[in-house]
Scaffold this active site. Structure first.
Site, PDB file in Angstrom:
ATOM      1  N   CYS A 133       0.835  -1.196   0.000  1.00 52.12           N
ATOM      2  CA  CYS A 133       0.000   0.000   0.000  1.00 52.12           C
ATOM      3  C   CYS A 133       0.870   1.246   0.000  1.00 52.12           C
ATOM      4  O   CYS A 133       1.351   1.672   1.050  1.00 52.12           O
ATOM      5  CB  CYS A 133      -0.924  -0.004   1.224  1.00 52.12           C
ATOM      6  SG  CYS A 133      -1.972   1.448   1.327  1.00 52.12           S
ATOM      7  N   CYS A 136      -0.486   4.201   1.920  1.00 52.63           N
ATOM      8  CA  CYS A 136      -0.275   4.101   3.369  1.00 52.63           C
ATOM      9  C   CYS A 136       1.178   4.385   3.748  1.00 52.63           C
ATOM     10  O   CYS A 136       1.443   5.034   4.751  1.00 52.63           O
ATOM     11  CB  CYS A 136      -0.586   2.692   3.877  1.00 52.63           C
ATOM     12  SG  CYS A 136      -2.032   1.908   3.200  1.00 52.63           S
ATOM     13  N   ASP A 137       2.114   3.867   2.970  1.00 54.82           N
ATOM     14  CA  ASP A 137       3.489   3.765   3.464  1.00 54.82           C
ATOM     15  C   ASP A 137       4.548   4.567   2.706  1.00 54.82           C
ATOM     16  O   ASP A 137       5.670   4.689   3.185  1.00 54.82           O
ATOM     17  CB  ASP A 137       3.927   2.286   3.465  1.00 54.82           C
ATOM     18  CG  ASP A 137       3.092   1.449   4.417  1.00 54.82           C
ATOM     19  OD1 ASP A 137       2.643   2.003   5.436  1.00 54.82           O
ATOM     20  OD2 ASP A 137       2.884   0.260   4.143  1.00 54.82           O
TER      21      ASP A 137
END
Ligand code: NAP
Length: 309
Positions: A133, A136-137
């Site tokens: 992701c 997300c990261d």
């Protein structure tokens, strides 16, 4: 056979949000989770894009709080799987590891699993440089060199997103042409910080002394030559598989296995809802996952009032 009002299958943010609303509506609500409660957020360290947490929140902490909140209104959690689902007049019957349960409404929120490369180091380093992701990261890799694996829309879009943070992004694809749409391809191939590595597969993800990703072992499929590529992180986008085995044969699924639903998460079968990443056209974000769960629970309550009570 025990009887409940609302069964929720899957304990990610969709299922937990549905559980909160269903239990708070004073319905006997049971949630089944066969793996780790929290779903994909349980695998994420810092969540920075869930509204309301200005300093971010740790994924596992958020999952525990979501569970606590739903349980404080009476949701029950069962750590086990639901193997089959069948319709009987007025009920859905869930075949679980503990026996059969009758539910008046069912919300399938079983999520989706990223397809894995299946190479050494991948699993052990997930959350320590291996990510599925970028949204997300990617922000954790400011100024670093990273790799994105895959050649579809997801890989190319996430490679572009990752350039907001990373200094250099290798786009590793097993063929010599991307599968992604033309406009995304053009953007990525023209980007000064994206370097495609064609005909190349990842054979291993290796850690440095700090236990974080440090390099990838690559093989050029045409020549067979091997080399190590130093990277601080690797984002893998080689497809997602929705967990819709339970719905197969009950509701129509698209070519990728996602359930067709309307805007209320209704599948077309009475009292059967599909929410979050199991449904078509999901934005695949924590906030939308939770929103889907809420929508399904609100509609399930409406269904129970209208047709069952
Ligand atoms: P996808 O289109 O199925 O692409 C998967 C990519 O991963 C392909 O390039 C494939 O290579 C590669 N791949 C598969 N297995 C692999 C393996 N074991 N090792 C190495 N590479 C492997 O999946 P997606 O990109 O997740 O997209 C899924 C769907 O969502 C698509 O319909 C896509 O259009 C849509 N989507 C759209 C957008 C957008 O429009 N902005 C964004 C994201 C997703 P090959 O090319 O060689 O098969």
């Amino acid at each position: 056979m025990s009887e409940i009002d609302i069964a929720i299958i899957g304990g990610g943010p969709t299922g937990l949000a549905a559980g909160l609303y269903a239990a708070r509506a004073r319905r006997r609500t049971v949630l089944w989770e066969r793996g780790v409660l929290g779903g994909q957020i349980a695998l994420t360290s810092l969540v920075e894009n869930y509204p309301g947490f200005a300093d971010g929140v740790l994924g596992p902490d958020l999952a525990i709080d979501m569970q606590r909140q739903a349980e404080s209104f009476g949701m029950e959690t069962v750590y086990g799987g639901v193997d089959r689902l069948r319709r009987e007049p007025g009920y859905w019957v869930l075949a679980t590891s503990e026996g059969e349960v009758r539910a008046r409404a069912v919300i399938v929120a079983a999520g989706a699993d990223p397809v894995k490369l299946g190479v050494p180091g991948e699993e052990a380093l997930t959350g320590r440089g291996v990510s599925y992701c970028a949204t997300c990261d990617a922000a954790f890799f400011g100024g670093e060199v990273v790799a994105v694996v895959g050649g579809g829309d997801a890989a190319v879009e996430e490679a572009l997103f990752t350039t907001r943070y990373a200094r250099h992004v290798y786009l590793i694809h097993r063929r010599d042409r991307l599968r992604a749409s033309a406009v995304l391809q053009q953007r990525a191939l023209a980007h000064e910080r994206i370097e495609p590595l064609w005909d190349t597969v990842v054979e291993e993800v290796a850690a440095g002394p700090d236990g974080q990703v440090a390099s990838l072992a690559l093989r050029h499929v045409a020549s067979g030559s091997r080399r190590d590529l130093p990277v601080a992180g690797v984002f893998i986008f080689i497809g997602h598989r929705p967990s819709t085995e339970l719905l197969r044969g009950l509701v129509p699924l698209d070519g990728g296995g996602h359930a067709y639903v309307n805007l209320w998460m209704e599948t077309g079968q009475p009292g059967l809802f599909a929410a979050g990443e199991v449904r078509v056209d999901s934005a695949r974000q924590l906030a939308t996952a939770a929103g889907d769960g809420v929508t399904a629970a609100v509609r399930a309550e409406h269904y129970l009032q209208q047709y069952v009570d």
